[in-house]
Design an enzyme around this catalytic site. Sequence first.
Site: not given
Ligand code: FEO
Length: 394
Positions: A24, A78, A80, A82, A145, A164, A191, A224
């Site tokens: 994004h 989380h 989000e 992903d 976040h 994250d 990051y 990640h």
């Molecule tokens: Fe906030 Fe890796 O998503």
Amino acid sequence: MRPIKIAENIYWVGAVDWNNRDFHGYSIYEGTSYNAFLILDENVTLIDTVKEPFADEMLHKISQIVDPKKIDIMVSNHTEMDHSGGLPRVMHRIGEDKPLYCSKMGHKNLSLHFPQAWNYQPVENLQEVSIGKRTLTFMETRMLHWPDSMFTYSKEDGILFSSDAFGQHYAGPERFDDEIGEAIMPHAKKYFANILMLYAPLILKLADKVTEMGLRLDMVCPDHGVIWRKDPSRIIESYVEWSRMEPRRKAVIVYDTMWHSTQLMAETIADALIAEGVPAKPMHLRACHRSDVMTEVLDAGAVIVGSPTLNNGIFPTVGDFLTYMKGLKPKNKIGAAFGSYGWSGEAVKIVAGELEAMKFAMKGTGVRSHYVPAEEDLAACRELAREIAGALPM
Ligand code: FEO
């Protein structure tokens, strides 16, 4: 790729996204991974899922260890996508009635993403759940976040599943920090600069809280990139250092240019700063991605922004960058503006106004050059550089 054993009865069952280059609007030149973790205990537990297209790959990895139907508990750290995109496939396979632990905001946010009436178990901050030999502790990390973000901690293993936080967008054969070494740090720094910089005050508070709690951290498993097992304190100390944003003797000159006039000014400022002993880097916004510029901004003491005037305003790429930087809330920066113009010449004033709004300590009144920089304009650029060098810490 196979599942990877990361500790006794704990496996990485995530997916590596080798081809993603844009997260994004953040450039990820080396892809990323979506990490998920399977714990074999009396209650088999899965922590997080993966981006939706990778859900079957994750389920295949799980199947090599245990029948997915045997998973008793799903944890979502989380919302989000992903990390939650794979939830519908996973919940369908493990059983829609299995308990799904998440924060209270996670419950709210997951319900806004998915229509299924899953068996949500919203947790309080520091609530503990026994899964057999292990006790999982859920730690709210609101706004790190997203409002729903939380960590899951296994005290018996000393493992923090950190969502994250402490991640890196990096796709590679390595799963652990000791397999890649220092080469992972630029990814971790980028990051932080592009995802977490604006939450720096919360990170400092959280670091204090974790120290107060005296958590044993043998391993930090982000969602990640690589897992921190050799020295988890390395990344935690880096987060504290980056969050402090203490000014350094370093400058970034960010600019765009139409006919090389603003470029000449940028490079003149950089040369003069270097002559004063300040590591300085001119970054052309059509050669450098905004996310790479922000990585340099993170530890720079000065951010000097140049724009030609275009149609009575600033150059579009400069507007894009200023909007992006403003959202990330860098702190303790010296700022300055410069640029060339043909007739109306508003850009420098607009750029300076934007930097002031970000609470940068402004130097100079903005250097402007009419069409092509004359020697006196370049002299003004050098003078600005000297003033900035004098204000930066040694
Ligand atoms: Fe906030 Fe890796 O998503």
